[in-house]
Motif scaffolding. Structure first.
Motif, PDB file in Angstrom:
ATOM      1  N   ASP A 103      42.798  62.790 -22.872  1.00 19.17           N
ATOM      2  CA  ASP A 103      41.413  62.826 -23.354  1.00 19.17           C
ATOM      3  C   ASP A 103      40.668  64.100 -22.975  1.00 19.17           C
ATOM      4  OD1 ASP A 103      41.690  60.368 -24.545  1.00 19.17           O
ATOM      5  OD2 ASP A 103      40.718  59.250 -22.923  1.00 19.17           O
ATOM      6  N   TYR A 104      40.821  64.540 -21.740  1.00 20.51           N
ATOM      7  CA  TYR A 104      39.990  65.641 -21.259  1.00 20.51           C
ATOM      8  C   TYR A 104      40.668  67.004 -21.231  1.00 20.51           C
ATOM      9  CZ  TYR A 104      36.794  61.960 -19.982  1.00 20.51           C
ATOM     10  OH  TYR A 104      35.952  60.882 -20.038  1.00 20.51           O
ATOM     11  N   VAL A 105      41.977  67.025 -21.140  1.00 22.19           N
ATOM     12  CA  VAL A 105      42.673  68.312 -21.082  1.00 22.19           C
ATOM     13  C   VAL A 105      43.241  68.690 -22.445  1.00 22.19           C
ATOM     14  CG1 VAL A 105      44.550  69.603 -19.993  1.00 22.19           C
ATOM     15  CG2 VAL A 105      43.190  68.010 -18.636  1.00 22.19           C
ATOM     16  N   MET A 106      44.044  67.797 -22.999  1.00 22.93           N
ATOM     17  CA  MET A 106      44.714  68.121 -24.256  1.00 22.93           C
ATOM     18  C   MET A 106      43.756  68.249 -25.443  1.00 22.93           C
ATOM     19  SD  MET A 106      47.691  68.663 -23.294  1.00 22.93           S
ATOM     20  CE  MET A 106      48.489  68.913 -24.855  1.00 22.93           C
ATOM     21  N   LYS A 107      42.631  67.571 -25.385  1.00 27.22           N
ATOM     22  CA  LYS A 107      41.649  67.660 -26.476  1.00 27.22           C
ATOM     23  C   LYS A 107      40.643  68.783 -26.266  1.00 27.22           C
ATOM     24  CE  LYS A 107      42.067  62.800 -27.668  1.00 27.22           C
ATOM     25  NZ  LYS A 107      41.393  61.488 -27.683  1.00 27.22           N
ATOM     26  N   ASN A 108      40.772  69.489 -25.155  1.00 27.82           N
ATOM     27  CA  ASN A 108      39.892  70.615 -24.853  1.00 27.82           C
ATOM     28  C   ASN A 108      40.345  71.822 -25.682  1.00 27.82           C
ATOM     29  OD1 ASN A 108      38.583  72.833 -23.766  1.00 27.82           O
ATOM     30  ND2 ASN A 108      38.859  72.179 -21.648  1.00 27.82           N
ATOM     31  N   PRO A 109      39.492  72.336 -26.566  1.00 23.13           N
ATOM     32  CA  PRO A 109      39.920  73.448 -27.429  1.00 23.13           C
ATOM     33  C   PRO A 109      40.210  74.742 -26.673  1.00 23.13           C
ATOM     34  CG  PRO A 109      37.577  73.020 -27.691  1.00 23.13           C
ATOM     35  CD  PRO A 109      38.120  71.928 -26.815  1.00 23.13           C
ATOM     36  N   PHE A 110      39.752  74.839 -25.428  1.00 24.53           N
ATOM     37  CA  PHE A 110      39.966  76.058 -24.647  1.00 24.53           C
ATOM     38  C   PHE A 110      41.218  75.979 -23.764  1.00 24.53           C
ATOM     39  CE2 PHE A 110      35.371  75.703 -25.365  1.00 24.53           C
ATOM     40  CZ  PHE A 110      35.199  76.826 -26.148  1.00 24.53           C
ATOM     41  N   TYR A 111      41.857  74.811 -23.728  1.00 23.31           N
ATOM     42  CA  TYR A 111      43.058  74.658 -22.902  1.00 23.31           C
ATOM     43  C   TYR A 111      44.291  75.068 -23.701  1.00 23.31           C
ATOM     44  CZ  TYR A 111      46.811  72.670 -20.160  1.00 23.31           C
ATOM     45  OH  TYR A 111      47.968  72.511 -19.443  1.00 23.31           O
ATOM     46  N   GLU A 112      45.137  75.869 -23.073  1.00 27.54           N
ATOM     47  CA  GLU A 112      46.407  76.261 -23.682  1.00 27.54           C
ATOM     48  C   GLU A 112      47.519  75.480 -22.995  1.00 27.54           C
ATOM     49  OE1 GLU A 112      47.108  80.457 -24.043  1.00 27.54           O
ATOM     50  OE2 GLU A 112      44.963  80.851 -24.194  1.00 27.54           O
ATOM     51  N   THR A 113      48.367  74.849 -23.787  1.00 22.87           N
ATOM     52  CA  THR A 113      49.448  74.022 -23.261  1.00 22.87           C
ATOM     53  C   THR A 113      50.272  74.797 -22.245  1.00 22.87           C
ATOM     54  OG1 THR A 113      49.515  72.929 -25.395  1.00 22.87           O
ATOM     55  CG2 THR A 113      51.369  72.546 -23.944  1.00 22.87           C
ATOM     56  N   GLU A 114      50.664  74.090 -21.191  1.00 20.73           N
ATOM     57  CA  GLU A 114      51.510  74.619 -20.117  1.00 20.73           C
ATOM     58  C   GLU A 114      50.753  75.505 -19.119  1.00 20.73           C
ATOM     59  OE1 GLU A 114      54.895  73.632 -19.807  1.00 20.73           O
ATOM     60  OE2 GLU A 114      54.244  72.317 -21.411  1.00 20.73           O
ATOM     61  N   GLU A 120      36.640  70.404 -15.468  1.00 23.18           N
ATOM     62  CA  GLU A 120      35.790  69.627 -14.566  1.00 23.18           C
ATOM     63  C   GLU A 120      35.745  68.151 -14.940  1.00 23.18           C
ATOM     64  OE1 GLU A 120      31.907  71.200 -13.670  1.00 23.18           O
ATOM     65  OE2 GLU A 120      32.665  73.249 -13.823  1.00 23.18           O
ATOM     66  N   LEU A 121      35.713  67.845 -16.240  1.00 26.98           N
ATOM     67  CA  LEU A 121      35.673  66.441 -16.653  1.00 26.98           C
ATOM     68  C   LEU A 121      36.935  65.700 -16.230  1.00 26.98           C
ATOM     69  CD1 LEU A 121      34.039  66.643 -20.198  1.00 26.98           C
ATOM     70  CD2 LEU A 121      33.086  65.612 -18.126  1.00 26.98           C
ATOM     71  N   PHE A 122      38.068  66.353 -16.311  1.00 31.52           N
ATOM     72  CA  PHE A 122      39.317  65.742 -15.858  1.00 31.52           C
ATOM     73  C   PHE A 122      39.249  65.507 -14.355  1.00 31.52           C
ATOM     74  CE2 PHE A 122      43.807  66.288 -14.379  1.00 31.52           C
ATOM     75  CZ  PHE A 122      44.315  65.121 -14.920  1.00 31.52           C
ATOM     76  N   ASP A 123      38.832  66.524 -13.586  1.00 29.41           N
ATOM     77  CA  ASP A 123      38.699  66.390 -12.130  1.00 29.41           C
ATOM     78  C   ASP A 123      37.794  65.215 -11.771  1.00 29.41           C
ATOM     79  OD1 ASP A 123      40.310  68.512 -11.370  1.00 29.41           O
ATOM     80  OD2 ASP A 123      38.656  69.941 -11.300  1.00 29.41           O
ATOM     81  N   GLU A 124      36.626  65.172 -12.373  1.00 32.53           N
ATOM     82  CA  GLU A 124      35.642  64.130 -12.056  1.00 32.53           C
ATOM     83  C   GLU A 124      36.170  62.740 -12.383  1.00 32.53           C
ATOM     84  OE1 GLU A 124      32.198  65.257 -14.279  1.00 32.53           O
ATOM     85  OE2 GLU A 124      31.871  67.079 -13.085  1.00 32.53           O
TER      86      GLU A 124
END
Length: 138
Positions: A103-114, A120-124
């Motif tokens: 939900d919070y990492v893979m759907k983040n448009p700024f995250y690049e796989t690997e 922060e939302l994932f951490d929280e």
């Protein structure tokens, strides 16, 4: 019962996330990197040596003072959770952590796989999930 640490390892064996949840479990960054590398190798070897054809690798490592649970996704990403040996419902907890990752990492448009997870939302939400788990376990 206690949850000590969470590690996320990419399919290449690189440590992309780690979080310590107790003061006793504080691990140096170099030790975390070594753990990720060693676990990735052991996991792969175990999958190849297993006489069971559908074995994907080690799911649980039991020790006197901790248990290390591993949840591997279809993409090869591994979630490692180091917990108290008496902790229960860990596979369900790992599944929920994976859902938060989705939900919070893979759907983040700024995250690049690997790549290293800096969300922060994932951490929280992981912190909140672990707190809830510990409250229910007590």
């Amino acid at each position: 019962m206690s949850v000590y640490s969470l590690y996320v390892i990419n399919k290449s064996g690189g440590l992309i996330y780690n979080r310590d949840f107790s003061e006793a479990a504080r691990v140096e960054t170099n030790d975390s990197l070594r753990l990720a590398s060693i676990w990735h190798s052991l996991h792969a070897i175990a999958g190849q040596l297993s006489p069971v054809p559908s074995c994907t690798g080690i799911e649980l490592l039991e020790a006197d003072s901790f248990n290390l649970h591993c949840f591997q996704t279809l993409t090869g990403t591994k979630f490692l959770l180091v917990v108290d040996p008496h902790a229960s419902f860990i596979p369900a907890l790992l599944q929920r952590i994976y859902e938060l990752y989705s939900d919070y990492v893979m759907k983040n448009p700024f995250y690049e796989t690997e790549q290293v997870i800096k969300c922060e939302l994932f951490d929280e939400n992981v912190e909140l999930l672990i707190r809830r788990y510990l409250q229910q376990a007590t």
